[in-house]
Design an enzyme around this catalytic site. Structure first.
Site, short mmCIF file in Angstrom:
data_model
loop_
_atom_site.label_atom_id
_atom_site.label_comp_id
_atom_site.label_asym_id
_atom_site.label_seq_id
_atom_site.Cartn_x
_atom_site.Cartn_y
_atom_site.Cartn_z
CB CYS A 209 -30.32 -12.66 8.26
SG CYS A 209 -28.82 -12.18 7.36
CD GLU B 171 -27.03 -18.12 5.60
OE1 GLU B 171 -28.05 -18.53 6.16
OE2 GLU B 171 -26.13 -17.47 6.18
#
Length: 190
Positions: free
Chosen positions: A119, A91
């Site tokens: 996360c 990401e």
């Protein structure tokens, strides 16, 4: 903010979701949904990136795609091992590349498709980049189940940013996203 637990049925599967008892239109909500053709296409590409990253030895089985105006802007995978950088999650790599391509730090016209629930670090980057939509496949618990650190769990729901974000968050019912962990287990080290 108080929360209550709702039972939602998605494709015949009961899913428990904690939601605010008083909806706040300025806050993010997680929707559980069956995949549309468009969402499924981009999520599948993110999952394919996860496989590519493991096969190349670049990183662990995570992929991300950023879409801008219905076109793929970037398609990335985890680069932690290649870059020797613990922050090079799929990401964050995707956000960095998208910002370079758009020559700015705001991705407010973009959507991210992530193979797994981000996360806390990645969710923070998603929030800061002002992405308008996040669609993910596997829950973080699928990664924890094969040995990833449990701190990755609840990255979306467990951060203060979740409650302050106007980001649309969608959890697709896509088993291909969870299969990547079982299919690549043993091909990388934790």
């Amino acid at each position: 903010m108080m929360s209550s637990e709702n039972k939602t049925t998605t494709n015949g599967q009961k899913v428990s979701v904690s939601v605010p008892s008083v909806p706040d239109p300025g806050h993010a909500t997680v929707k559980l949904t069956a995949s549309s053709d468009r969402d499924h296409k981009y999520l599948t590409q993110a999952v394919e990136e996860a496989y590519i990253g493991v096969e190349r030895g670049d990183g662990r089985p995570f992929g991300a795609v950023i879409v801008h105006k219905d076109k793929v802007l970037v398609s990335c995978h985890n680069m932690v091992l290649r870059y020797k950088d613990p922050t090079a999650h799929a990401e964050t790599v995707a956000i960095r590349e998208a910002c370079k391509k758009l020559n700015g730090i705001k991705l407010s016209e973009c959507e991210m498709y992530a193979s797994c629930e981000p996360c806390p670090m990645c969710f923070g980057a998603i929030h800061l980049s002002r992405l308008k939509r996040l669609v993910y496949g596997a829950q973080a618990e699928a990664a924890v189940a094969i040995g990833f650190n449990s701190c990755v769990a609840n990255g979306v729901k467990g951060t203060e940013l979740f409650h302050k974000s106007s980001l649309e968050i969608v959890k697709l019912d896509a088993s291909i996203a969870e299969q990547v962990f079982q299919n690549t287990k043993g091909k990388f080290t934790l």
